[in-house]
Structures are given as structure tokens and as C-alpha cells.
Motif scaffolding. Structure first.
Motif, short mmCIF file in Angstrom:
data_model
loop_
_atom_site.label_atom_id
_atom_site.label_comp_id
_atom_site.label_asym_id
_atom_site.label_seq_id
_atom_site.Cartn_x
_atom_site.Cartn_y
_atom_site.Cartn_z
N CYS A 102 11.99 27.22 -45.97
CA CYS A 102 10.98 26.21 -45.66
C CYS A 102 11.57 24.80 -45.63
CB CYS A 102 9.84 26.25 -46.68
SG CYS A 102 8.86 27.73 -46.57
N THR A 103 12.40 24.50 -46.61
CA THR A 103 13.02 23.17 -46.67
C THR A 103 13.83 22.90 -45.40
OG1 THR A 103 13.12 23.27 -49.07
CG2 THR A 103 14.58 21.69 -48.00
N THR A 104 14.54 23.89 -44.94
CA THR A 104 15.32 23.74 -43.72
C THR A 104 14.41 23.51 -42.53
OG1 THR A 104 17.03 25.18 -44.64
CG2 THR A 104 17.07 24.82 -42.25
N ALA A 105 13.34 24.28 -42.43
CA ALA A 105 12.39 24.12 -41.31
C ALA A 105 11.74 22.74 -41.33
CB ALA A 105 11.34 25.22 -41.36
N VAL A 130 8.16 25.44 -36.22
CA VAL A 130 9.06 26.55 -36.56
C VAL A 130 8.20 27.67 -37.13
CG1 VAL A 130 11.10 27.28 -37.84
CG2 VAL A 130 10.90 24.89 -37.10
N THR A 131 8.18 28.79 -36.43
CA THR A 131 7.42 29.95 -36.88
C THR A 131 8.32 31.18 -36.78
OG1 THR A 131 6.55 30.34 -34.66
CG2 THR A 131 5.19 29.01 -36.13
N PHE A 132 7.86 32.28 -37.35
CA PHE A 132 8.60 33.53 -37.20
C PHE A 132 7.64 34.70 -37.22
CE2 PHE A 132 8.35 33.01 -41.74
CZ PHE A 132 8.19 34.31 -42.24
N LYS A 133 8.10 35.78 -36.65
CA LYS A 133 7.35 37.04 -36.64
C LYS A 133 8.23 38.13 -37.20
CE LYS A 133 4.27 36.38 -32.72
NZ LYS A 133 3.84 36.93 -31.44
N ALA A 134 7.59 39.02 -37.95
CA ALA A 134 8.31 40.23 -38.37
C ALA A 134 8.65 40.99 -37.10
CB ALA A 134 7.44 41.05 -39.30
N LYS A 153 3.66 42.06 -35.54
CA LYS A 153 2.28 42.01 -35.99
C LYS A 153 1.95 40.80 -36.84
CE LYS A 153 1.66 46.99 -35.95
NZ LYS A 153 1.40 48.17 -36.75
N LEU A 154 2.94 40.19 -37.45
CA LEU A 154 2.69 39.12 -38.39
C LEU A 154 3.42 37.85 -37.98
CD1 LEU A 154 1.44 38.36 -41.16
CD2 LEU A 154 3.59 39.07 -42.19
N ALA A 155 2.68 36.78 -37.79
CA ALA A 155 3.29 35.48 -37.49
C ALA A 155 3.13 34.60 -38.72
CB ALA A 155 2.61 34.83 -36.29
N ALA A 156 4.15 33.79 -39.01
CA ALA A 156 4.11 32.94 -40.19
C ALA A 156 4.70 31.57 -39.86
CB ALA A 156 4.88 33.58 -41.33
N ASN A 157 4.16 30.55 -40.54
CA ASN A 157 4.65 29.19 -40.41
C ASN A 157 5.85 29.04 -41.34
OD1 ASN A 157 5.10 26.44 -40.48
ND2 ASN A 157 3.03 25.89 -41.09
N ALA A 158 7.01 28.77 -40.79
CA ALA A 158 8.23 28.66 -41.59
C ALA A 158 8.25 27.42 -42.46
CB ALA A 158 9.46 28.67 -40.68
N LYS A 159 7.31 26.50 -42.27
CA LYS A 159 7.25 25.29 -43.08
C LYS A 159 6.31 25.44 -44.27
CE LYS A 159 8.52 22.26 -39.27
NZ LYS A 159 8.17 21.05 -38.51
N SER A 160 5.73 26.60 -44.45
CA SER A 160 4.81 26.86 -45.55
C SER A 160 5.35 27.97 -46.45
CB SER A 160 3.44 27.28 -44.99
OG SER A 160 2.65 27.87 -46.00
N VAL A 161 5.64 27.63 -47.70
CA VAL A 161 6.17 28.62 -48.64
C VAL A 161 5.19 29.78 -48.79
CG1 VAL A 161 6.89 29.04 -51.01
CG2 VAL A 161 7.60 26.96 -49.89
#
Length: 90
Positions: A23-26, A34-38, A42-50
Motif C-alpha cells: 500500500c505504501t508503494t502504491a 492502482v488496483t489488483f485482481k486475484a 473475481k476479486l478486485a482490490a484497491n492497492a492503496k487501502s490496507v
């Protein structure tokens, strides 16, 4: 928008300490989403949120696809991929 798929190499996956580094890097890229998916998509996540990163329950060996969009998106993607490939500080 740019993206790349990477494999989580550290033995404990994205638990609190590696998730914090992720998260700190994002967050260094203020004007870039900056987001990522498994890898199953099926799952999207905000890389800036722990909480979002921890909630994704990413384990060692899982593949994630990181997406960056906005100002300095290519630099953001390169740095995110590098920290994952370097083992997220472990």
C-alpha cells in the motif's frame, strides 16, 4: 491503463507487513489509480487501502494482476511489480 500479472513469492502472502509495504508503494503515486485482481478475476482490490489488500486474502503462490491508470502509470506498475518480485520485504 497498463497491467501485469505477478506471482506472490513471499511465504506468508499479503499479511499485514507486506500489505503495508504494498500500500505504501502504491500511495507514492498520488495521481494514479492502482488496483489488483486475484488471478481468478473475481476479486478486485484497491492497492492503496490496507483493508482492501488484506481482505483479498492473497496467499503465497497466488497470481495477481496489477492495474495502474493515470499519471506515471508505467512507473507505478514497474515499482509495484518489482516489490512483489522482490518478496515484499520478506
Amino acid at each position: 491503463m497498463v497491467s501485469e500479472t505477478v506471482k506472490i513469492k513471499n511465504p506468508t502472502g499479503l499479511h499485514l507487513r507486506p500489505a503495508g509495504l504494498f500500500c505504501t508503494t502504491a500511495m507514492k503515486f498520488e495521481n494514479c489509480s492502482v488496483t489488483f485482481k486475484a488471478r481468478n478475476g473475481k476479486l478486485a482490490a484497491n492497492a492503496k487501502s490496507v483493508l482492501s489488500v488484506l481482505g483479498a486474502c492473497i496467499k503465497s503462490g497466488d497470481e495477481i494482476e496489477i492495474f495502474c491508470e493515470g499519471e506515471n502509470e508505467e512507473a507505478a506498475l514497474a515499482e509495484m511489480v518489482k516489490i512483489v518480485e522482490d518478496g515484499l520485504g520478506e
